[in-house]
Design an enzyme around this catalytic site. Sequence first.
Site, short mmCIF file in Angstrom:
data_model
loop_
_atom_site.label_atom_id
_atom_site.label_comp_id
_atom_site.label_asym_id
_atom_site.label_seq_id
_atom_site.Cartn_x
_atom_site.Cartn_y
_atom_site.Cartn_z
N ARG A 190 4.52 -2.15 14.75
CA ARG A 190 3.87 -2.93 15.80
C ARG A 190 2.64 -3.69 15.30
O ARG A 190 2.10 -4.55 16.00
CB ARG A 190 3.50 -2.02 16.97
CG ARG A 190 4.66 -1.81 17.92
CD ARG A 190 4.30 -0.86 19.05
NE ARG A 190 4.23 0.52 18.59
CZ ARG A 190 3.67 1.51 19.28
NH1 ARG A 190 3.09 1.25 20.44
NH2 ARG A 190 3.67 2.74 18.83
N ALA A 235 2.81 7.68 6.29
CA ALA A 235 4.02 7.07 5.74
C ALA A 235 4.56 5.94 6.60
O ALA A 235 5.31 5.10 6.13
CB ALA A 235 5.08 8.13 5.53
N GLY A 289 10.22 11.55 10.80
CA GLY A 289 9.37 12.14 11.84
C GLY A 289 8.17 12.87 11.28
O GLY A 289 8.08 13.12 10.06
N THR A 290 7.24 13.23 12.18
CA THR A 290 5.97 13.79 11.72
C THR A 290 6.12 15.19 11.11
O THR A 290 5.39 15.54 10.19
CB THR A 290 4.96 13.81 12.88
OG1 THR A 290 5.59 14.27 14.09
CG2 THR A 290 4.42 12.40 13.16
N ASN A 325 -24.16 -24.91 -10.71
CA ASN A 325 -23.83 -23.79 -11.60
C ASN A 325 -22.42 -23.84 -12.14
O ASN A 325 -22.04 -23.01 -12.94
CB ASN A 325 -24.04 -22.47 -10.84
CG ASN A 325 -23.16 -22.37 -9.61
OD1 ASN A 325 -22.85 -23.38 -8.99
ND2 ASN A 325 -22.73 -21.18 -9.27
N TYR A 331 -3.40 12.31 11.59
CA TYR A 331 -2.57 11.11 11.53
C TYR A 331 -3.43 9.96 11.01
O TYR A 331 -4.54 9.74 11.50
CB TYR A 331 -2.02 10.77 12.92
CG TYR A 331 -0.97 11.74 13.43
CD1 TYR A 331 -0.46 12.74 12.61
CD2 TYR A 331 -0.48 11.64 14.72
CE1 TYR A 331 0.50 13.62 13.07
CE2 TYR A 331 0.48 12.53 15.20
CZ TYR A 331 0.96 13.52 14.36
OH TYR A 331 1.92 14.38 14.83
N ARG A 343 -35.88 -38.93 -12.00
CA ARG A 343 -35.33 -39.72 -10.89
C ARG A 343 -35.65 -41.19 -11.16
O ARG A 343 -36.49 -41.49 -12.01
CB ARG A 343 -35.95 -39.27 -9.56
CG ARG A 343 -37.44 -39.53 -9.52
CD ARG A 343 -38.11 -38.98 -8.28
NE ARG A 343 -39.51 -39.36 -8.28
CZ ARG A 343 -40.47 -38.64 -7.70
NH1 ARG A 343 -40.18 -37.51 -7.08
NH2 ARG A 343 -41.70 -39.07 -7.73
N GLY A 372 1.96 12.17 23.58
CA GLY A 372 2.62 13.42 23.93
C GLY A 372 1.77 14.17 24.96
O GLY A 372 0.55 14.04 24.97
C1 UD1 Z 1 2.31 11.00 17.70
C2 UD1 Z 1 2.62 12.35 18.39
C3 UD1 Z 1 2.18 12.27 19.85
C4 UD1 Z 1 0.73 11.95 19.91
C5 UD1 Z 1 0.39 10.67 19.14
C6 UD1 Z 1 -1.11 10.49 19.02
C7 UD1 Z 1 4.60 13.27 17.30
C8 UD1 Z 1 6.07 13.52 17.41
N1 UD1 Z 1 4.05 12.62 18.31
O1 UD1 Z 1 3.09 10.00 18.33
O2 UD1 Z 1 2.42 13.53 20.49
O3 UD1 Z 1 0.31 11.81 21.27
O4 UD1 Z 1 0.92 10.72 17.80
O5 UD1 Z 1 -1.47 9.25 18.46
O6 UD1 Z 1 3.99 13.70 16.33
N2 UD1 Z 1 4.33 9.37 10.18
C9 UD1 Z 1 4.80 9.67 8.93
N3 UD1 Z 1 6.13 9.88 8.74
C10 UD1 Z 1 7.01 9.83 9.76
C11 UD1 Z 1 6.53 9.52 11.05
C12 UD1 Z 1 5.19 9.29 11.22
O7 UD1 Z 1 4.02 9.74 7.97
O8 UD1 Z 1 8.20 10.05 9.50
C13 UD1 Z 1 2.90 9.14 10.37
C14 UD1 Z 1 2.58 7.74 10.80
O9 UD1 Z 1 2.29 6.91 9.69
C15 UD1 Z 1 1.34 7.91 11.68
C16 UD1 Z 1 1.49 9.33 12.21
O10 UD1 Z 1 2.42 9.99 11.38
O11 UD1 Z 1 0.15 7.83 10.94
C17 UD1 Z 1 1.95 9.36 13.66
O12 UD1 Z 1 3.19 8.73 13.77
P1 UD1 Z 1 3.54 7.75 14.98
O13 UD1 Z 1 4.93 7.29 14.80
O14 UD1 Z 1 2.48 6.75 15.15
O15 UD1 Z 1 3.51 8.81 16.18
P2 UD1 Z 1 3.29 8.50 17.73
O16 UD1 Z 1 4.52 7.98 18.31
O17 UD1 Z 1 2.05 7.72 17.89
#
Ligand code: UD1
Length: 455
Positions: free
Chosen positions: A18, A13, A79-80, A370, A102, A424, A142
């Site tokens: 970046r 999502a 958040g994740t 062509n 991810y 020609r 992390g």
């Molecule tokens: C995350 C991990 C971190 C790990 C790293 C590895 C968490 C809190 N942290 O950090 O421990 O070392 O990945 O690469 O999980 N996403 C969503 N919805 C959200 C937030 C994120 O779908 O609300 C998706 C993003 O699109 C991405 C993935 O989850 O594909 C990871 O999110 P990102 O923000 O990149 O996490 P990191 O800060 O990299």
Amino acid sequence: MSKTKTAAVVLAAGMGTRMKSALPKVMHPLTGRPMVSHLLSTVEAVGVDEAVVVVGPGMEAVGRAVAPHPTVEQTDRLGTAHAVMQAREVLAGFDGDVLVLYGDTPLITPETLGKMLEARRGPVRPAVVVLGFRPEDPGAYGRLMMDGDSLEAIVEAKDATPEQLAVDLCNSGVMCVDGAKLLDLLDRVGNDNAKGEYYLTDIVALARGEGLACAVVEGAEEELLGVNSRAELAVAEAVAQKRLRKAAMDGGATLIAPETVFMSHDTVIGRDVVIQPNVTFGPGVKVGDGVEIKGFCHFEQCTIAQGATVGPYARLRPGAEVGEGANIGNFVEIKKAVVEPGAKVNHLTYIGDARVGAKANIGAGTITCNYDGFMKYHTDIGTGAFIGSNSALVAPVKIGDGAIVAAGSVVTGDVEPDSLAVARGRQEARPGWAGRFRQRMAALKAGKSNDKKGT
Ligand code: UD1
Ligand code: CA
């Protein structure tokens, strides 16, 4: 015996700020297809029963890329952990193993996922298995807090103490969780942390608090690097390319300078193929056994049959089909055209929307005209035909089997089989003309310079 079911949730999502892009991060291509598609073929390879992708608002393109796998939308990116919760409908009542991946960690292999599933099903029956790795630069990853073999917690870099930051075992983001416990754990995740987000990583400490076991499987950095910027995308691309080159070589191809050959995820290369330096394979290319590809070629959506020779400096565009034993030489461009077995197109030529019959010989500088600015037209060149150098074949046009087109012709009408077409200007001969011309001009010039001296 009933097999444990497996589901996968792919988080995609995030826009990936970046990346500085209008394209969602997971749609950025790696070896010619979106990152998220890599993850789905990996989870398909381990045989998951279902896979769901969590996308953000307005990410219909992601939905199309992952179809027929379903997507769920995470409207607010909190958040994740919150992201995984969006798959609640799929996860409710599911008590198998849930893999969480991810979308920005695209290089993970089916073998590694297999190890995680194995660890989940091992004697300790950990509720959560986390894929850890030791990156050269732990940076923002992390950190995994261990007590012997037991994983106690994951601490995000932004929330970590200096001692915790010194831990080099990091979270790749990939997890395998007991489906019967997952929703319960997610429900208890809070957002009291540096980013104010619901962290998926918090489920480890929550599970430990309940006395559930958590474990780590370690993987290689090359496989687990996360893509957050274009520079990291380039690093991931390099890793993926290395794998493709190795697979081609393992399959019996010689790559003289592998690091200069670029392939696509679907490039098919036969045995005893020799690839010279600096060759790029775009998507959809198939190369048969024994083909020789000389340096600096560019291919996409084309096929090269057994024993053909291509290049150097050849460009095969979509729909180019090079037949068995055919020769395509330097500075030749072919698009949507069949070059039949044994034909030769050796130098400086454009063949588009055409058929070149078996064993035909196309002279240097031949162009199929062509396109008239509106429509495309077909050129048909018969078996064994000979097209003289620098001919323009104005399509639609048909050159019969065995016909000869004289060099420099502009062919606008069909040519009968076995006949000669000359189209020609005729050559005129004036014996002695050049000598007389030079004498006259020399005298004229001398007279002019005498004039100048006199004044
Ligand atoms: C995350 C991990 C971190 C790990 C790293 C590895 C968490 C809190 N942290 O950090 O421990 O070392 O990945 O690469 O999980 N996403 C969503 N919805 C959200 C937030 C994120 O779908 O609300 C998706 C993003 O699109 C991405 C993935 O989850 O594909 C990871 O999110 P990102 O923000 O990149 O996490 P990191 O800060 O990299
Ligand atoms: Ca990330």
